[in-house]
Scaffold this motif. Sequence first.
Motif, short mmCIF file in Angstrom:
data_model
loop_
_atom_site.label_atom_id
_atom_site.label_comp_id
_atom_site.label_asym_id
_atom_site.label_seq_id
_atom_site.Cartn_x
_atom_site.Cartn_y
_atom_site.Cartn_z
N SER A 160 79.79 8.12 84.41
CA SER A 160 80.84 9.09 84.14
C SER A 160 80.67 10.26 85.12
O SER A 160 79.63 10.91 85.14
CB SER A 160 80.68 9.57 82.69
OG SER A 160 81.45 10.69 82.42
N PRO A 166 63.50 5.57 81.27
CA PRO A 166 64.81 5.25 81.84
C PRO A 166 64.70 4.75 83.27
O PRO A 166 64.09 5.40 84.11
CB PRO A 166 65.55 6.60 81.80
CG PRO A 166 64.88 7.38 80.75
CD PRO A 166 63.43 6.97 80.80
N PHE A 207 75.22 2.83 79.70
CA PHE A 207 76.44 3.64 79.75
C PHE A 207 77.19 3.32 81.03
O PHE A 207 76.56 3.03 82.06
CB PHE A 207 76.10 5.14 79.78
CG PHE A 207 74.99 5.53 78.83
CD1 PHE A 207 75.28 5.84 77.52
CD2 PHE A 207 73.66 5.57 79.26
CE1 PHE A 207 74.26 6.19 76.63
CE2 PHE A 207 72.64 5.92 78.39
CZ PHE A 207 72.95 6.23 77.07
N LYS A 208 78.50 3.45 80.95
CA LYS A 208 79.29 3.38 82.19
C LYS A 208 79.13 4.73 82.89
O LYS A 208 79.12 5.77 82.22
CB LYS A 208 80.78 3.19 81.87
CG LYS A 208 81.15 1.75 81.68
CD LYS A 208 82.66 1.57 81.72
CE LYS A 208 83.30 1.96 80.41
NZ LYS A 208 84.74 1.71 80.36
N ASP A 223 67.13 3.47 79.68
CA ASP A 223 68.54 3.83 79.84
C ASP A 223 69.03 3.20 81.14
O ASP A 223 68.28 3.18 82.13
CB ASP A 223 68.72 5.34 80.02
CG ASP A 223 68.40 6.15 78.79
OD1 ASP A 223 68.37 5.58 77.69
OD2 ASP A 223 68.18 7.37 78.95
N ILE A 224 70.27 2.73 81.12
CA ILE A 224 70.86 2.15 82.33
C ILE A 224 72.28 2.68 82.52
O ILE A 224 73.01 2.85 81.54
CB ILE A 224 70.85 0.60 82.21
CG1 ILE A 224 69.41 0.13 82.39
CG2 ILE A 224 71.78 -0.05 83.24
CD1 ILE A 224 69.16 -1.31 82.23
N ILE A 225 72.61 2.96 83.77
CA ILE A 225 73.99 3.34 84.10
C ILE A 225 74.61 2.18 84.87
O ILE A 225 74.03 1.72 85.86
CB ILE A 225 74.01 4.62 84.97
CG1 ILE A 225 73.45 5.80 84.17
CG2 ILE A 225 75.42 4.91 85.46
CD1 ILE A 225 73.37 7.11 84.96
N ARG A 253 66.42 8.80 92.26
CA ARG A 253 65.52 8.65 91.12
C ARG A 253 64.04 8.74 91.53
O ARG A 253 63.17 8.71 90.67
CB ARG A 253 65.77 7.30 90.43
CG ARG A 253 67.03 7.29 89.60
CD ARG A 253 66.94 8.23 88.42
NE ARG A 253 66.03 7.76 87.39
CZ ARG A 253 65.80 8.43 86.27
NH1 ARG A 253 66.35 9.61 86.04
NH2 ARG A 253 64.98 7.94 85.36
N SER A 288 60.37 10.39 79.19
CA SER A 288 59.47 10.37 80.35
C SER A 288 60.24 9.94 81.59
O SER A 288 61.13 9.09 81.50
CB SER A 288 58.34 9.38 80.11
OG SER A 288 57.63 9.73 78.94
N PHE A 291 73.63 11.88 89.54
CA PHE A 291 74.69 11.67 88.54
C PHE A 291 74.64 12.70 87.41
O PHE A 291 75.52 12.75 86.58
CB PHE A 291 74.54 10.27 87.91
CG PHE A 291 73.15 9.99 87.38
CD1 PHE A 291 72.74 10.48 86.15
CD2 PHE A 291 72.24 9.25 88.13
CE1 PHE A 291 71.47 10.24 85.66
CE2 PHE A 291 70.96 9.00 87.66
CZ PHE A 291 70.58 9.50 86.42
N CYS A 292 73.60 13.53 87.37
CA CYS A 292 73.24 14.18 86.10
C CYS A 292 73.59 15.67 86.05
O CYS A 292 73.31 16.43 86.98
CB CYS A 292 71.74 14.00 85.86
SG CYS A 292 71.27 14.46 84.19
N ILE A 340 76.86 15.28 78.64
CA ILE A 340 76.23 14.31 79.54
C ILE A 340 77.27 13.34 80.11
O ILE A 340 77.16 12.91 81.25
CB ILE A 340 75.07 13.57 78.83
CG1 ILE A 340 74.14 12.92 79.82
CG2 ILE A 340 75.53 12.56 77.80
CD1 ILE A 340 73.18 13.82 80.47
#
Length: 432
Positions: free
Chosen positions: A329, A255, A326-327, A295-297, A269, A229, A156-157, A50
């Motif tokens: 990536s 998230p 998370f930063k 969750d946050i980026i 999103r 979810s 991003f994923c 990830i």
Amino acid sequence: MPETFFIETWGCQMNELDSQRIAGSLRLRGYRRVDDERDASLILLNTCSIREKSEHKVFSRLGELRELKRETGARIGVCGCVAQQEGEHLIERAPWVDFVMGPGNVGNVDAVLDGERRVAVDFPEHRQYDLLAIDRGSPTKAWVTIIEGCNKNCTFCIVPTTRGREVSRPFGDVLAEVRAAVDSGRVEIELLGQTVNAYRCPASSRDFGTLLSAVAEIGGVRRLRFMTSHPAEVNDSMIAAMGDHANISRYLHLPVQSGSSKVLRRMKRLYTREKYLETLDRIRQAIPEIHFSTDIIVGFPGESEDDFQQTLSLIEEVRYGSLFAFKYSPRPGTPAVRIGEPVEDAIATDRLTRLFELHERIKRERLESYRGRVLPVLVEGPSKHDPSMLSGRTDDNWVVNFVADPATPLGSMLGVRIDDALHHTLRGEATT
Ligand code: SAM
């Protein structure tokens, strides 16, 4: 000499469950599990890709295993998302690896063990799922996959590449697996999927809310949870199921990734900040005491200080109990790599620090608010830090360590009075 295996798992619950399924299949073939890799004739790494860091860890671990293989002759298999992402290339880079198997082939371990396939990274249309061969780690809790893959394509994923397109399991298969888990003493069920609430039975089109209700109504399910979810897939049927069943946990991981609609659009999103907050309002109306986590980026390409301030204000507004940040990536092949100016690492680090500081204060206030209350707690086992105490979780997913009769059976539900709030957990004493 019977064959032995050692398995190491990184990443999300889906990877943990994949490891339980692989371990179950290996046991059926007569393999014995060992806790020391030096005793293993087969070493498996079930990997996560990830973020870049998780991927690097796999390659440095493979370097260590190369030495071990020279000494013991163990076979080495790489499973999970790095296996899927790298495929053949992984074997070129680490030729001492015996096979590579992606998440689509977890039900098909025999083919790689028998040497029929060295690289198994496809997503077969009919995936094998042996629900009776799962080596469940906990005596009280079972994870049950209801949907594999992800169709969302957030920019991003890497998940759509590593886990393929969405495939829901038939309604009846899920219920059968839950019943089998309950019959084996598991009173807590957690339904899993990368986008769990996108579930649709392939035969009858019944949706996630319908499945949630059906599982909650199975006798013996004391607590029902689900992960992860997607905000755009929350609907009335899901909210009604949660509101109507007291055994569905009042905890929802939703998230958000960013509080700025501009960034959310570039992340693809499928919701705006306003729409996300409106969804939370609808859920709160039905389940007032719900505990939201997220969750946050930070540092997504092009994220400005103003965008980041909007993320902070969203956290203040929602008052998440738990938060994973998370930063950003960059992941190979994902569109975000080309989407905007990269944010300097020092700036992203600073944002992450500020975000955690804010959340620490909110979490502290929330934990303190439980003092003096008596809450139902599902007993999971002895406390990790003090084995004279028991440990469990509240209905809204806080860990509680508490004083109680040590003979209390695991899986029971006890009333616990909360006397103290620590850094991440609550502490108390059983009253029933
Ligand atoms: N399917 C879930 C969703 O997106 O709603 C979660 C999947 S992922 C296993 C868990 C979290 O990792 C994401 O919610 C996101 O915050 C984070 N993540 C995913 N890709 C990332 C990237 N390229 N850089 C940093 N964090 C990332």
